[in-house]
Write a protein that holds these residues in place. Structure first.
Motif, PDB file in Angstrom:
ATOM      1  N   VAL A  85      13.460   0.331  -3.045  1.00  0.00           N
ATOM      2  CA  VAL A  85      12.099   0.499  -2.558  1.00  0.00           C
ATOM      3  C   VAL A  85      11.702   1.941  -2.833  1.00  0.00           C
ATOM      4  O   VAL A  85      12.398   2.870  -2.454  1.00  0.00           O
ATOM      5  N   ILE A  86      10.577   2.115  -3.516  1.00  0.00           N
ATOM      6  CA  ILE A  86      10.130   3.435  -3.952  1.00  0.00           C
ATOM      7  C   ILE A  86       8.738   3.690  -3.388  1.00  0.00           C
ATOM      8  O   ILE A  86       7.847   2.843  -3.509  1.00  0.00           O
ATOM      9  N   ARG A 112       0.808  -1.215   0.000  1.00  0.00           N
ATOM     10  CA  ARG A 112       0.000   0.000   0.000  1.00  0.00           C
ATOM     11  C   ARG A 112       0.844   1.270   0.000  1.00  0.00           C
ATOM     12  O   ARG A 112       0.360   2.323  -0.392  1.00  0.00           O
ATOM     13  N   ILE A 113       2.101   1.202   0.456  1.00  0.00           N
ATOM     14  CA  ILE A 113       2.885   2.433   0.567  1.00  0.00           C
ATOM     15  C   ILE A 113       4.082   2.511  -0.370  1.00  0.00           C
ATOM     16  O   ILE A 113       4.618   3.588  -0.578  1.00  0.00           O
ATOM     17  N   CYS A 114       4.491   1.387  -0.931  1.00  0.00           N
ATOM     18  CA  CYS A 114       5.695   1.423  -1.765  1.00  0.00           C
ATOM     19  C   CYS A 114       5.693   0.296  -2.792  1.00  0.00           C
ATOM     20  O   CYS A 114       4.822  -0.566  -2.791  1.00  0.00           O
ATOM     21  N   LYS A 115       6.685   0.368  -3.670  1.00  0.00           N
ATOM     22  CA  LYS A 115       6.893  -0.725  -4.624  1.00  0.00           C
ATOM     23  C   LYS A 115       8.375  -1.035  -4.666  1.00  0.00           C
ATOM     24  O   LYS A 115       9.222  -0.207  -4.323  1.00  0.00           O
ATOM     25  N   LYS A 116       8.691  -2.235  -5.070  1.00  0.00           N
ATOM     26  CA  LYS A 116      10.072  -2.690  -5.120  1.00  0.00           C
ATOM     27  C   LYS A 116      10.474  -2.871  -6.576  1.00  0.00           C
ATOM     28  O   LYS A 116       9.759  -3.491  -7.354  1.00  0.00           O
ATOM     29  N   GLU A 117      11.612  -2.284  -6.928  1.00  0.00           N
ATOM     30  CA  GLU A 117      12.137  -2.408  -8.289  1.00  0.00           C
ATOM     31  C   GLU A 117      13.567  -2.930  -8.224  1.00  0.00           C
ATOM     32  O   GLU A 117      14.306  -2.579  -7.296  1.00  0.00           O
ATOM     33  N   SER A 145       2.039   7.926  -0.829  1.00  0.00           N
ATOM     34  CA  SER A 145       3.034   7.981   0.239  1.00  0.00           C
ATOM     35  C   SER A 145       3.995   9.143   0.037  1.00  0.00           C
ATOM     36  O   SER A 145       4.401   9.797   1.003  1.00  0.00           O
ATOM     37  N   GLN A 146       4.365   9.423  -1.211  1.00  0.00           N
ATOM     38  CA  GLN A 146       5.235  10.566  -1.496  1.00  0.00           C
ATOM     39  C   GLN A 146       4.556  11.864  -1.086  1.00  0.00           C
ATOM     40  O   GLN A 146       5.180  12.750  -0.495  1.00  0.00           O
ATOM     41  N   SER A 147       3.275  11.973  -1.384  1.00  0.00           N
ATOM     42  CA  SER A 147       2.510  13.161  -1.023  1.00  0.00           C
ATOM     43  C   SER A 147       2.462  13.330   0.494  1.00  0.00           C
ATOM     44  O   SER A 147       2.657  14.434   1.019  1.00  0.00           O
ATOM     45  N   LEU A 148       2.212  12.244   1.201  1.00  0.00           N
ATOM     46  CA  LEU A 148       2.192  12.280   2.662  1.00  0.00           C
ATOM     47  C   LEU A 148       3.556  12.690   3.207  1.00  0.00           C
ATOM     48  O   LEU A 148       3.659  13.550   4.086  1.00  0.00           O
ATOM     49  N   PHE A 149       4.615  12.108   2.669  1.00  0.00           N
ATOM     50  CA  PHE A 149       5.977  12.427   3.102  1.00  0.00           C
ATOM     51  C   PHE A 149       6.281  13.905   2.877  1.00  0.00           C
ATOM     52  O   PHE A 149       6.828  14.578   3.760  1.00  0.00           O
TER      53      PHE A 149
END
Length: 74
Positions: free
Chosen positions: A23-24, A7-12, A29-33
């Motif tokens: 981990v991105i 729900r908060i990130c993805k792994k590449e 999540s970027q907006s919240l950060f």
């Protein structure tokens, strides 16, 4: 935990090291950060206001070394 991560990130896969992954944060999540971090940085700045700039630089460098672990410290 896996559901939370999805729900908060993805792994590449890492382009530099095929054994590693990056981990991105996703857009939400970027907006919240971006909304929280400036307040956090200001709080840290206020809490360290008694330390002179030279000591702050030393603290930043030591923190970076701790974050890298002893394998990266030269």
């Amino acid at each position: 935990m896996d559901k939370l991560k999805k729900r908060i990130c993805k792994k590449e896969p890492s382009l530099e090291d095929c054994r590693a992954s990056n981990v991105i944060l996703n857009e939400k999540s970027q907006s919240l950060f971006k909304g929280i971090f400036p307040q956090y940085a200001e709080l840290i700045s206020e809490n360290l206001s008694f330390i002179n700039n030279e000591k702050k630089l030393q603290l930043a460098n030591l923190s970076k070394k701790l974050g890298l672990g002893d394998s990266q410290i030269k």
